[in-house]
Design a protein around this motif. Sequence first.
Motif, PDB file in Angstrom:
ATOM      1  N   ALA A   1     -18.915  15.525 -44.228  1.00  0.00           N
ATOM      2  CA  ALA A   1     -18.974  16.475 -43.115  1.00  0.00           C
ATOM      3  C   ALA A   1     -18.519  15.835 -41.809  1.00  0.00           C
ATOM      4  O   ALA A   1     -17.817  16.454 -40.992  1.00  0.00           O
ATOM      5  N   ILE A   2     -18.901  14.562 -41.608  1.00  0.00           N
ATOM      6  CA  ILE A   2     -18.473  13.856 -40.393  1.00  0.00           C
ATOM      7  C   ILE A   2     -16.956  13.711 -40.360  1.00  0.00           C
ATOM      8  O   ILE A   2     -16.308  13.946 -39.317  1.00  0.00           O
ATOM      9  N   MET A   3     -16.371  13.333 -41.492  1.00  0.00           N
ATOM     10  CA  MET A   3     -14.916  13.167 -41.552  1.00  0.00           C
ATOM     11  C   MET A   3     -14.202  14.503 -41.318  1.00  0.00           C
ATOM     12  O   MET A   3     -13.196  14.578 -40.593  1.00  0.00           O
ATOM     13  N   ARG A   4     -14.722  15.550 -41.915  1.00  0.00           N
ATOM     14  CA  ARG A   4     -14.094  16.862 -41.766  1.00  0.00           C
ATOM     15  C   ARG A   4     -14.162  17.331 -40.322  1.00  0.00           C
ATOM     16  O   ARG A   4     -13.160  17.797 -39.756  1.00  0.00           O
ATOM     17  N   ASP A   5     -15.330  17.195 -39.705  1.00  0.00           N
ATOM     18  CA  ASP A   5     -15.486  17.644 -38.320  1.00  0.00           C
ATOM     19  C   ASP A   5     -14.681  16.776 -37.350  1.00  0.00           C
ATOM     20  O   ASP A   5     -14.276  17.253 -36.273  1.00  0.00           O
ATOM     21  N   SER A   6     -14.466  15.523 -37.713  1.00  0.00           N
ATOM     22  CA  SER A   6     -13.760  14.620 -36.799  1.00  0.00           C
ATOM     23  C   SER A   6     -12.251  14.806 -36.849  1.00  0.00           C
ATOM     24  O   SER A   6     -11.560  14.573 -35.837  1.00  0.00           O
ATOM     25  N   PHE A   7     -11.731  15.201 -38.021  1.00  0.00           N
ATOM     26  CA  PHE A   7     -10.271  15.294 -38.149  1.00  0.00           C
ATOM     27  C   PHE A   7      -9.757  16.732 -38.151  1.00  0.00           C
ATOM     28  O   PHE A   7      -8.541  16.955 -38.066  1.00  0.00           O
ATOM     29  N   VAL A   8     -10.638  17.688 -38.282  1.00  0.00           N
ATOM     30  CA  VAL A   8     -10.224  19.092 -38.197  1.00  0.00           C
ATOM     31  C   VAL A   8     -10.641  19.614 -36.821  1.00  0.00           C
ATOM     32  O   VAL A   8     -11.832  19.848 -36.580  1.00  0.00           O
ATOM     33  N   ILE A   9      -9.701  19.748 -35.926  1.00  0.00           N
ATOM     34  CA  ILE A   9      -9.988  20.127 -34.546  1.00  0.00           C
ATOM     35  C   ILE A   9      -9.320  21.451 -34.243  1.00  0.00           C
ATOM     36  O   ILE A   9      -8.119  21.643 -34.529  1.00  0.00           O
ATOM     37  N   GLU A  10     -10.063  22.382 -33.661  1.00  0.00           N
ATOM     38  CA  GLU A  10      -9.508  23.672 -33.266  1.00  0.00           C
ATOM     39  C   GLU A  10      -8.603  23.496 -32.045  1.00  0.00           C
ATOM     40  O   GLU A  10      -8.765  22.569 -31.261  1.00  0.00           O
ATOM     41  N   ARG A  11      -7.670  24.428 -31.890  1.00  0.00           N
ATOM     42  CA  ARG A  11      -6.706  24.331 -30.786  1.00  0.00           C
ATOM     43  C   ARG A  11      -7.398  24.373 -29.432  1.00  0.00           C
ATOM     44  O   ARG A  11      -7.036  23.619 -28.515  1.00  0.00           O
TER      45      ARG A  11
ATOM     46  N   HIS B   1     -14.802  17.368 -25.351  1.00  0.00           N
ATOM     47  CA  HIS B   1     -14.941  17.563 -26.791  1.00  0.00           C
ATOM     48  C   HIS B   1     -15.074  16.219 -27.540  1.00  0.00           C
ATOM     49  O   HIS B   1     -15.884  16.093 -28.473  1.00  0.00           O
ATOM     50  N   MET B   2     -14.314  15.219 -27.126  1.00  0.00           N
ATOM     51  CA  MET B   2     -14.345  13.938 -27.831  1.00  0.00           C
ATOM     52  C   MET B   2     -15.734  13.303 -27.753  1.00  0.00           C
ATOM     53  O   MET B   2     -16.288  12.827 -28.761  1.00  0.00           O
ATOM     54  N   SER B   3     -16.329  13.263 -26.538  1.00  0.00           N
ATOM     55  CA  SER B   3     -17.657  12.642 -26.390  1.00  0.00           C
ATOM     56  C   SER B   3     -18.727  13.446 -27.117  1.00  0.00           C
ATOM     57  O   SER B   3     -19.617  12.880 -27.765  1.00  0.00           O
ATOM     58  N   VAL B   4     -18.633  14.769 -27.066  1.00  0.00           N
ATOM     59  CA  VAL B   4     -19.605  15.613 -27.767  1.00  0.00           C
ATOM     60  C   VAL B   4     -19.504  15.396 -29.272  1.00  0.00           C
ATOM     61  O   VAL B   4     -20.510  15.275 -29.976  1.00  0.00           O
TER      62      VAL B   4
ATOM     63  N   LEU C   1     -18.331  12.744 -30.780  1.00  0.00           N
ATOM     64  CA  LEU C   1     -18.783  11.388 -31.113  1.00  0.00           C
ATOM     65  C   LEU C   1     -20.305  11.324 -31.191  1.00  0.00           C
ATOM     66  O   LEU C   1     -20.860  10.719 -32.121  1.00  0.00           O
ATOM     67  N   ILE C   2     -20.978  11.957 -30.243  1.00  0.00           N
ATOM     68  CA  ILE C   2     -22.450  11.968 -30.248  1.00  0.00           C
ATOM     69  C   ILE C   2     -22.974  12.709 -31.469  1.00  0.00           C
ATOM     70  O   ILE C   2     -23.917  12.265 -32.150  1.00  0.00           O
ATOM     71  N   ALA C   3     -22.365  13.840 -31.784  1.00  0.00           N
ATOM     72  CA  ALA C   3     -22.807  14.622 -32.946  1.00  0.00           C
ATOM     73  C   ALA C   3     -22.601  13.841 -34.242  1.00  0.00           C
ATOM     74  O   ALA C   3     -23.461  13.849 -35.132  1.00  0.00           O
ATOM     75  N   SER C   4     -21.454  13.147 -34.340  1.00  0.00           N
ATOM     76  CA  SER C   4     -21.176  12.348 -35.545  1.00  0.00           C
ATOM     77  C   SER C   4     -22.170  11.193 -35.667  1.00  0.00           C
ATOM     78  O   SER C   4     -22.638  10.865 -36.766  1.00  0.00           O
ATOM     79  N   ALA C   5     -22.494  10.549 -34.534  1.00  0.00           N
ATOM     80  CA  ALA C   5     -23.456   9.444 -34.557  1.00  0.00           C
ATOM     81  C   ALA C   5     -24.830   9.929 -35.003  1.00  0.00           C
ATOM     82  O   ALA C   5     -25.515   9.265 -35.800  1.00  0.00           O
ATOM     83  N   LYS C   6     -25.252  11.077 -34.491  1.00  0.00           N
ATOM     84  CA  LYS C   6     -26.548  11.632 -34.896  1.00  0.00           C
ATOM     85  C   LYS C   6     -26.563  11.955 -36.384  1.00  0.00           C
ATOM     86  O   LYS C   6     -27.538  11.673 -37.098  1.00  0.00           O
ATOM     87  N   GLU C   7     -25.477  12.553 -36.869  1.00  0.00           N
ATOM     88  CA  GLU C   7     -25.398  12.908 -38.290  1.00  0.00           C
ATOM     89  C   GLU C   7     -25.439  11.650 -39.169  1.00  0.00           C
ATOM     90  O   GLU C   7     -26.134  11.608 -40.192  1.00  0.00           O
ATOM     91  N   ALA C   8     -24.704  10.606 -38.745  1.00  0.00           N
ATOM     92  CA  ALA C   8     -24.687   9.366 -39.518  1.00  0.00           C
ATOM     93  C   ALA C   8     -26.052   8.685 -39.496  1.00  0.00           C
ATOM     94  O   ALA C   8     -26.532   8.178 -40.523  1.00  0.00           O
TER      95      ALA C   8
END
Length: 378
Positions: A61-71, A79-82, A84-91
């Motif tokens: 899920a982290i990989m998908r959310d990190s590499f699939v970005i809406e226009r 968006h990048m910092s948000v 990153l924080i969300a991915s860190a929390k998930e991990a």
Amino acid sequence: MAEEDDNSQEKTEEATPRRLEKAKEEGQTARSKELATMAVLLAGAGGMLMFGASLGASLEAIMRDSFVIERSAIFDMRHMSVQLIASAKEAAWALSPILVLLLIAAIFGSIGIGGLLISGKAVAPKLNRMDPIKGLGRMFSMRSLIELVKAIAKVGLVMALAILILNLRTEDLLAIAEEPVVPAMEHVLWTIAWSFFLLSCATIIIAMIDVPFQIFDHQKKLRMTKQEVKDEYKDTEGKPEVKGKIRQLQREMAQRRMMQDVPTADVVITNPTHYAVALKYDQKANAAPIVVAKGADEIAFKIMEIARENKVEILRTPPLTRAVYHNTDIGEEIPDGLYMAIAQVLAYVFQLRQFRKGRGPKPGMPDFPIPSDLRRDV
């Protein structure tokens, strides 16, 4: 010279409780690094098997959310910092069960033998550890040789088990090439996890050998010479001459307190050349007369001297005095078998005082009855 003799003695005696307590205060206790390693590796392998599926799903899920970005998110500067924080929390949430399991295993593996020990002396810097000569001595010591043999044995055991696992899994691993990508990846991960767990089981054998050795080695290091045991006993229990002096002072203090009680006695009975016993009877405080002081030889003469100075009646009753002296301690009531005899003594003293005041005839000395089991000839 004495120090040389002590150093030449063999340490054949088991450590005393005081020695063990002192060793703990200094942070010295049996520890097995192999036990801690075994606990951490098994916990890690078990955690991967238990939580591997959920961890893989979270990472996916982290990989998908990190590499699939809406226009619309491309032009959002936050968006990048948000993300990153969300991915860190998930991990962190995905890894937390395994990390907690590893923490518990590390703690219990470390205190598995020797128990929990907190000592500031263990972490304090020691200048003798910085001595290069002693450092070289430790490098080429028997202990270092044993550690080298252990390391070679560990590597050999793990390698042998790894080769065995590879031989057993060869056909299974070759079959993965014919599987679709997703099932093949899952198959590879489970194979790796189980292989890691089986390799970790090799540390059980290592720990089973190392734990008894560490306990034995720790006990051996704490062994003492016969002289060290004697010196510790002297320090703990006190030197004989000091203990003798303390006992002498205690006896002197007890005698002074005893002599202070002689003036309060109702009568002092004596065997004039050997014993003296001071008796007191308070009907309100005691059910029977009590011995407030007693002594032999010089102490007996001192009791009689104080009794004369304070006009306490002194009676010469050798058999009764010996019976009371040998059957009663200071502060105790007289035995039941001597009640009648002491009652006659007190009655005689009362009648004698009345006679001296001119209020009655002169009493005769009675024959004091003493039971045979309480008699003493000397």
